[in-house]
Each structure stands twice: as C-alpha cells, then as structure tokens.
Scaffold this active site. Structure first.
Site, PDB file in Angstrom:
ATOM      1  N   ASP A 142      -4.394   5.249   5.753  1.00 38.07           N
ATOM      2  CA  ASP A 142      -5.287   6.438   6.128  1.00 38.07           C
ATOM      3  C   ASP A 142      -6.056   6.177   7.057  1.00 38.07           C
ATOM      4  OD1 ASP A 142      -5.799   9.207   6.443  1.00 38.07           O
ATOM      5  OD2 ASP A 142      -7.120   9.113   4.770  1.00 38.07           O
ATOM      6  N   PHE A 148      -2.768  16.250   3.849  1.00 40.05           N
ATOM      7  CA  PHE A 148      -2.920  15.375   2.638  1.00 40.05           C
ATOM      8  C   PHE A 148      -1.618  15.784   1.769  1.00 40.05           C
ATOM      9  CE2 PHE A 148      -4.214  15.035  -1.654  1.00 40.05           C
ATOM     10  CZ  PHE A 148      -5.251  13.848  -1.593  1.00 40.05           C
ATOM     11  N   ARG A 187       1.761  12.724  -9.071  1.00 40.16           N
ATOM     12  CA  ARG A 187       2.188  11.435  -9.010  1.00 40.16           C
ATOM     13  C   ARG A 187       3.347  11.213  -9.208  1.00 40.16           C
ATOM     14  NH1 ARG A 187      -2.354   8.102  -7.982  1.00 40.16           N
ATOM     15  NH2 ARG A 187      -4.254   8.564  -9.136  1.00 40.16           N
ATOM     16  N   GLU A 192       0.868  -1.213  -0.042  1.00 46.82           N
ATOM     17  CA  GLU A 192      -0.095  -0.028   0.073  1.00 46.82           C
ATOM     18  C   GLU A 192       0.746   1.131  -0.035  1.00 46.82           C
ATOM     19  OE1 GLU A 192      -3.709   0.354   1.170  1.00 46.82           O
ATOM     20  OE2 GLU A 192      -3.611  -0.930   3.103  1.00 46.82           O
ATOM     21  N   ASP A 193       0.408   2.207  -0.774  1.00 46.17           N
ATOM     22  CA  ASP A 193       1.078   3.578  -0.686  1.00 46.17           C
ATOM     23  C   ASP A 193       1.098   4.252   0.699  1.00 46.17           C
ATOM     24  OD1 ASP A 193      -1.781   3.790  -1.188  1.00 46.17           O
ATOM     25  OD2 ASP A 193      -1.551   5.372  -2.897  1.00 46.17           O
TER      26      ASP A 193
HETATM   27  P1  5GP Z   1      -7.856   4.642   3.603  1.00 46.32           P
HETATM   28  O1  5GP Z   1      -8.482   3.613   3.112  1.00 46.32           O
HETATM   29  O2  5GP Z   1      -6.858   4.005   4.635  1.00 46.32           O
HETATM   30  O3  5GP Z   1      -8.403   5.748   4.314  1.00 46.32           O
HETATM   31  O4  5GP Z   1      -6.872   5.236   2.480  1.00 46.32           O
HETATM   32  C1  5GP Z   1      -7.288   4.638   1.265  1.00 46.32           C
HETATM   33  C2  5GP Z   1      -6.355   5.354  -0.046  1.00 46.32           C
HETATM   34  O5  5GP Z   1      -6.731   6.799   0.177  1.00 46.32           O
HETATM   35  C3  5GP Z   1      -5.138   5.122   0.091  1.00 46.32           C
HETATM   36  O6  5GP Z   1      -4.377   4.105  -0.719  1.00 46.32           O
HETATM   37  C4  5GP Z   1      -4.677   6.580  -1.160  1.00 46.32           C
HETATM   38  O7  5GP Z   1      -4.896   6.117  -2.377  1.00 46.32           O
HETATM   39  C5  5GP Z   1      -5.557   7.639  -0.585  1.00 46.32           C
HETATM   40  N1  5GP Z   1      -5.142   8.571   0.325  1.00 46.32           N
HETATM   41  C6  5GP Z   1      -5.129   8.482   1.639  1.00 46.32           C
HETATM   42  N2  5GP Z   1      -4.479   9.448   2.301  1.00 46.32           N
HETATM   43  C7  5GP Z   1      -3.851  10.228   1.167  1.00 46.32           C
HETATM   44  C8  5GP Z   1      -3.077  11.394   1.248  1.00 46.32           C
HETATM   45  O8  5GP Z   1      -2.991  12.197   2.092  1.00 46.32           O
HETATM   46  N3  5GP Z   1      -2.954  11.608  -0.135  1.00 46.32           N
HETATM   47  C9  5GP Z   1      -3.280  11.109  -1.205  1.00 46.32           C
HETATM   48  N4  5GP Z   1      -2.926  11.487  -2.512  1.00 46.32           N
HETATM   49  N5  5GP Z   1      -3.984  10.016  -1.040  1.00 46.32           N
HETATM   50  C10 5GP Z   1      -4.437   9.600   0.161  1.00 46.32           C
HETATM   51 MG    MG Z   2      -6.253   9.111  -5.227  1.00 46.30          MG
END
Ligand code: 5GP
Ligand code: MG
Length: 177
Positions: A103, A152, A165, A99-100
C-alpha cells in the site's frame, strides 16, 4: 452483519490464476536455490499457503510479525515495531518476501532494510496485490499478482477489524450511509 457491504473485485478464480502465474515465475528463478519465503503476518497467511503449494519446489518458510502504532500513525510516521522477528539466520540465503498487499510501501521498505542487515544472498519481493496509487515509499516488487484501486480491500487473508479474512475472493468495502 451491520454497517458493511462488500463489492467483488476479484473472484477466487482470478486470484487462483494470479497465484499460479506467480508460482511459475518464482519456480523458474528459484527451482534449485532452496529459497526462504518470508511472510509478513497476518495478512499473508492465505496467500503463503496457496503459493507454496503452487510452487512445489524445495523451500523453507519463515514469518515475521510487525505492528504499527495505529493505521493513521503508521502512515504519517512510519513507526513500525517488530513483534516477532526472524528466529533463524538468513545469511547467504535467497529470500523472497511474501506480502499480501503493498500500500504505502512503508512495511515493505522496513522489511527490506531489516533483511539486508542480515546479509542474505539475495532478496526479492512477491506481492499478491498492489495499491500503487497510495505508494509513499518505493518498494521494488519483483513478482506482482494483481493491481487494486485506491480502495480498502478485504478477503483472501485481508481483514477489516479481523473480519473477512476467510473469504476466497477479494472485495472492496462499502460503508453504509
Ligand atoms: P503498507 O505498509 O504498504 O502501507 O501496508 C502494510 C499493510 O497494511 C499490508 O500488509 C496490509 O496488512 C495492510 N493494508 C494495506 N492496504 C490494505 C487494504 O486495503 N485492506 C486491508 N485489509 N489491509 C491493508
Ligand atoms: Mg490488518
């Protein structure tokens, strides 16, 4: 480009060091296991490319593509749709989810549930970035790169409306006004 300013959070060197460390940890555990590295698109694509080359062990890669019904609603409802699921069986395989950023944890939790129904031999999670302050669903991160503040972030595969990106570092977004 109007309206958006960026502030450096991690330099390309910071990220390279973190990726190299993660690769050392994963290599030690998976050297002879021919693991499946499963990336969650799109954000993971840069990390995945650097990680597999740093790993330098036999492995296979797969990708999944998920969508939400909009950022606000994914967070409140946890509704995730599988756009492209796994095309091959992972039964009996050692899977590392790549995972990148984790969050809220909703995506990671979804992927772990999705995978466990497919009976892999083991599943672990590798996340390059962790925004722990926003976690709503617990996701065990076995290999963690760098913690980020509750901001963010963009760059290194992560976008703001498909922008940024390509950047090699990680940046916080600052909106004007
Ligand atoms: P989660 O389901 O844990 O809330 O996050 C899922 C996805 O939201 C991450 O894989 C990512 O693609 C996107 N995401 C969450 N936080 C950020 C952020 O700070 N910046 C960006 N660009 N994408 C985010
Ligand atoms: Mg996105």
């Amino acid at each position: 480009m109007s309206g958006v300013q960026l502030e450096v959070l991690f330099t390309p060197g910071d990220i390279d060091s973190a990726v190299a460390r993660l690769a050392r940890e994963i290599r030690k555990d998976y050297r002879s296991k021919n693991p499946v590295l499963l990336g969650v698109l799109k954000g993971c694509f840069v990390f995945m490319a650097d990680l597999v080359r740093a790993l330098d062990i036999p492995l296979e890669i797969e990708f999944m593509s998920l969508s939400s019904y909009g950022q606000g609603r994914i967070e409140s409802s946890g509704k995730i749709q599988v756009i492209q699921g796994l095309r091959r069986s992972v039964r009996g395989r050692h899977v590392v989810v790549v995972e990148d950023i984790v969050d809220t944890g909703i995506t990671g939790d979804f992927v772990l549930r999705y995978l466990r129904r497919r009976r892999p031999a083991s599943v672990r999670v590798c996340a390059l970035f962790d925004k722990g302050a926003r976690r709503r669903v617990d996701v065990p991160i076995d290999y963690l790169g760098l913690s980020v503040p509750d901001r963010f972030v963009v760059g290194y595969g992560l976008d703001y409306d498909e922008r940024f990106r390509y950047l090699s570092g990680l940046y916080c977004l600052k909106e004007d006004g």
